[in-house]
Design a protein around this motif. Structure first.
Motif, PDB file in Angstrom:
ATOM      1  N   LYS A 105       0.634  -1.197  -0.155  1.00 37.23           N
ATOM      2  CA  LYS A 105       0.230  -0.708  -0.208  1.00 37.23           C
ATOM      3  C   LYS A 105       1.273   1.643   0.101  1.00 37.23           C
ATOM      4  O   LYS A 105       1.556   1.128   0.889  1.00 37.23           O
ATOM      5  CB  LYS A 105      -0.777  -0.339   0.927  1.00 37.23           C
ATOM      6  CG  LYS A 105      -1.999  -0.831   1.093  1.00 37.23           C
ATOM      7  CD  LYS A 105      -3.271  -0.447   2.242  1.00 37.23           C
ATOM      8  CE  LYS A 105      -4.252  -1.747   2.666  1.00 37.23           C
ATOM      9  NZ  LYS A 105      -4.844  -1.322   3.291  1.00 37.23           N
ATOM     10  N   ASP A 106       0.772   2.428  -0.512  1.00 33.16           N
ATOM     11  CA  ASP A 106       1.065   3.758  -0.487  1.00 33.16           C
ATOM     12  C   ASP A 106       0.485   4.592   0.537  1.00 33.16           C
ATOM     13  O   ASP A 106      -0.032   5.451   0.933  1.00 33.16           O
ATOM     14  CB  ASP A 106       0.884   3.993  -2.081  1.00 33.16           C
ATOM     15  CG  ASP A 106       1.254   5.619  -1.875  1.00 33.16           C
ATOM     16  OD1 ASP A 106       2.458   5.831  -1.247  1.00 33.16           O
ATOM     17  OD2 ASP A 106       1.443   5.929  -3.085  1.00 33.16           O
ATOM     18  N   GLU A 107       1.368   3.906   2.177  1.00 33.77           N
ATOM     19  CA  GLU A 107       0.820   4.210   3.022  1.00 33.77           C
ATOM     20  C   GLU A 107       1.362   6.155   3.182  1.00 33.77           C
ATOM     21  O   GLU A 107       0.568   6.919   3.481  1.00 33.77           O
ATOM     22  CB  GLU A 107       2.110   4.166   4.107  1.00 33.77           C
ATOM     23  CG  GLU A 107       1.545   2.368   3.897  1.00 33.77           C
ATOM     24  CD  GLU A 107       0.157   1.916   4.701  1.00 33.77           C
ATOM     25  OE1 GLU A 107      -0.527   3.013   5.287  1.00 33.77           O
ATOM     26  OE2 GLU A 107      -0.062   1.217   4.751  1.00 33.77           O
ATOM     27  N   GLY A 108       2.223   6.656   2.632  1.00 37.76           N
ATOM     28  CA  GLY A 108       2.496   8.298   2.650  1.00 37.76           C
ATOM     29  C   GLY A 108       1.710   8.404   2.211  1.00 37.76           C
ATOM     30  O   GLY A 108       0.783   9.904   2.423  1.00 37.76           O
ATOM     31  N   TYR A 109       1.043   8.098   0.805  1.00 32.82           N
ATOM     32  CA  TYR A 109      -0.073   9.282   0.561  1.00 32.82           C
ATOM     33  C   TYR A 109      -1.325   8.829   0.718  1.00 32.82           C
ATOM     34  O   TYR A 109      -2.464   9.497   1.131  1.00 32.82           O
ATOM     35  CB  TYR A 109      -0.472   8.222  -1.049  1.00 32.82           C
ATOM     36  CG  TYR A 109      -1.299   9.403  -1.733  1.00 32.82           C
ATOM     37  CD1 TYR A 109      -0.122  10.144  -3.554  1.00 32.82           C
ATOM     38  CD2 TYR A 109      -2.469   9.462  -2.376  1.00 32.82           C
ATOM     39  CE1 TYR A 109      -0.773  10.556  -3.994  1.00 32.82           C
ATOM     40  CE2 TYR A 109      -3.238   9.902  -3.525  1.00 32.82           C
ATOM     41  CZ  TYR A 109      -2.650  11.215  -4.370  1.00 32.82           C
ATOM     42  OH  TYR A 109      -3.565  12.085  -5.256  1.00 32.82           O
ATOM     43  N   ILE A 110      -1.709   7.564   1.760  1.00 27.89           N
ATOM     44  CA  ILE A 110      -2.992   6.935   2.285  1.00 27.89           C
ATOM     45  C   ILE A 110      -2.508   7.979   3.354  1.00 27.89           C
ATOM     46  O   ILE A 110      -3.613   8.822   3.864  1.00 27.89           O
ATOM     47  CB  ILE A 110      -2.893   6.227   2.700  1.00 27.89           C
ATOM     48  CG1 ILE A 110      -2.974   5.149   1.104  1.00 27.89           C
ATOM     49  CG2 ILE A 110      -4.063   5.971   4.044  1.00 27.89           C
ATOM     50  CD1 ILE A 110      -3.233   3.549   1.923  1.00 27.89           C
ATOM     51  N   TYR A 111      -1.446   8.172   4.166  1.00 28.92           N
ATOM     52  CA  TYR A 111      -1.729   9.706   5.484  1.00 28.92           C
ATOM     53  C   TYR A 111      -1.815  10.796   4.655  1.00 28.92           C
ATOM     54  O   TYR A 111      -2.682  11.364   5.840  1.00 28.92           O
ATOM     55  CB  TYR A 111      -0.094   9.333   5.899  1.00 28.92           C
ATOM     56  CG  TYR A 111       0.301  10.202   6.729  1.00 28.92           C
ATOM     57  CD1 TYR A 111       0.783   9.738   8.249  1.00 28.92           C
ATOM     58  CD2 TYR A 111       0.370  11.587   6.446  1.00 28.92           C
ATOM     59  CE1 TYR A 111       0.496  10.472   9.139  1.00 28.92           C
ATOM     60  CE2 TYR A 111       0.662  12.325   7.686  1.00 28.92           C
ATOM     61  CZ  TYR A 111       0.739  11.961   8.828  1.00 28.92           C
ATOM     62  OH  TYR A 111       0.653  13.227  10.152  1.00 28.92           O
ATOM     63  N   GLY A 112      -1.279  10.980   4.048  1.00 29.06           N
ATOM     64  CA  GLY A 112      -1.817  12.469   3.354  1.00 29.06           C
ATOM     65  C   GLY A 112      -3.680  12.847   2.928  1.00 29.06           C
ATOM     66  O   GLY A 112      -3.503  13.918   3.514  1.00 29.06           O
ATOM     67  N   LEU A 113      -3.479  11.739   2.736  1.00 28.51           N
ATOM     68  CA  LEU A 113      -5.178  12.106   2.275  1.00 28.51           C
ATOM     69  C   LEU A 113      -6.578  11.636   3.494  1.00 28.51           C
ATOM     70  O   LEU A 113      -6.746  12.779   3.708  1.00 28.51           O
ATOM     71  CB  LEU A 113      -5.737  10.954   1.428  1.00 28.51           C
ATOM     72  CG  LEU A 113      -5.492  10.653  -0.262  1.00 28.51           C
ATOM     73  CD1 LEU A 113      -5.805   9.263  -1.307  1.00 28.51           C
ATOM     74  CD2 LEU A 113      -5.971  12.195  -0.824  1.00 28.51           C
TER      75      LEU A 113
END
Length: 357
Positions: free
Chosen positions: A336-344
């Protein structure tokens, strides 16, 4: 920069290698006519449409990505570019590049997004306010909510309908990211666009039952004209014939000048609002005509229903687009793209706070 093609699409010049070819490869993969990957097919919903590459006849070696103009359908488009993710550099960046990116906005890892710019149409002045990337980089954890809320302000009021619609669209993108493990995105953005020329909060009222049914937003005039949003409504008195007088703040003066005609419109059957100027004390008053049988002796809750709430229909009908853009740093992955998910998630939290407060 972005150029306009005569056919209504936009042209984004291909960046030097490896960024440009990587972005072209991404679009080719997602929009491949033979694509049958459900993850990529759904991703198309959140991107500008892609129409291949284009080169001008006079410069055949210059290559442009031919993309949908997301702003084309709007009359006065309000636009905001928000870079998403905890890192604005990709896994293959040099130490120098990493240091350069981190120094531009040290809070990126904590906040998870960065406002790269915005252009907001103000109805009050019939003009645009613009903010560049320096504005976004000046925002801290404490000020980012107010900083982003500027994008949703028309000059008269906060466009809560647009905030609500934006949240729904970002949540859909978040769902996609939660369900995919094949791509990671770095230095990619969300492009927010909404119609700034006319508030979507306008609805027609025919009677109090309709107001109750739709939970009409505060500040509506009969005939659909919108007063400035105002939390300082208080009941002055209840007259013998069942009418209520409610006072509102003086901040309506400028807006009232543009909406004088609303006062001359015929009253609706059981609910009408009109604005009067009291020359003695210069207080703007709103007379709300509601029969006692509708009030049932409970004045404030009824006023709250008329003035304080946003109808669900309005939230859904707001003319808003949220699209993912900038894919020069997209890489295959198996997590999973955890960095992008965190930002969203952080962005949704900020938008929800703007809506609630």
């Amino acid at each position: 920069g972005i150029l306009q093609h005569p056919d209504g699409t936009v042209l984004k010049q291909l960046q030097p290698p490896p960024r440009g070819p990587r972005e072209q490869e991404f679009y080719n993969k997602v929009y491949d006519s033979d694509c049958c990957d459900s993850i990529l097919l759904e991703l198309r919903e959140y991107l500008p449409k892609y129409f291949g590459v284009w080169s001008p006849p006079t410069a055949p070696n210059d290559t442009y990505l031919k993309l949908e103009d997301v702003t084309r359908k709007f009359n006065k488009p309000c636009i905001m570019d928000v870079k998403i993710g905890q890192k604005s550099y990709d896994p293959y960046a040099s130490a120098e590049k990493i240091q350069q990116q981190v120094s531009k906005y040290p809070l990126m890892e904590e906040i998870g997004f960065l406002v790269l710019g915005m252009r907001v149409y103000h109805v009050s002045s019939d003009s645009y306010e613009t903010q560049n990337q320096h504005y976004g980089r000046s925002l801290t954890k404490e000020t980012v909510k107010d900083g982003i809320s500027k994008f949703f302000h028309s000059g008269y009021c906060l466009r809560k309908d647009v905030v609500a619609a934006s949240i729904q669209k970002v949540e859909k993108i978040l769902e996609w990211f939660e369900g995919q493990t094949q791509l990671n995105f770095y230095a990619s953005s969300l492009l927010f666009v909404y119609e700034g020329s006319c508030p979507a909060t306008t609805v027609q009222l025919s009677d109090v039952s309709l107001a109750e049914k739709r939970r009409v937003p505060k500040g509506l005039l009969s005939g659909g004209d919108v007063l400035e949003y105002n939390n300082n409504i208080q009941v002055i008195n209840s007259t013998e014939n069942g009418k209520i007088e409610a006072s509102v703040s003086k901040g309506l003066s400028k807006f009232y000048a543009l909406h004088k005609k609303a006062c001359s419109k015929r009253h609706h059957s059981q609910l009408s609002l009109k604005v009067e100027n009291s020359e003695q004390d210069n207080v703007w008053k709103t007379s709300t005509c509601i029969t006692q049988e509708h009030l049932n002796g409970n004045v404030l809750p009824q006023l709250e229903k008329v003035f304080y709430h946003m109808p669900a229909e309005t939230k859904e009908s707001a003319n808003v687009e949220v699209r993912m853009i900038d894919f020069a740093h997209v890489f295959p992955s198996n997590t999973k793209d955890e960095g992008y998910i965190y930002g969203l998630k952080n962005l949704i939290t900020v938008l929800q706070n703007i809506l609630d407060n």
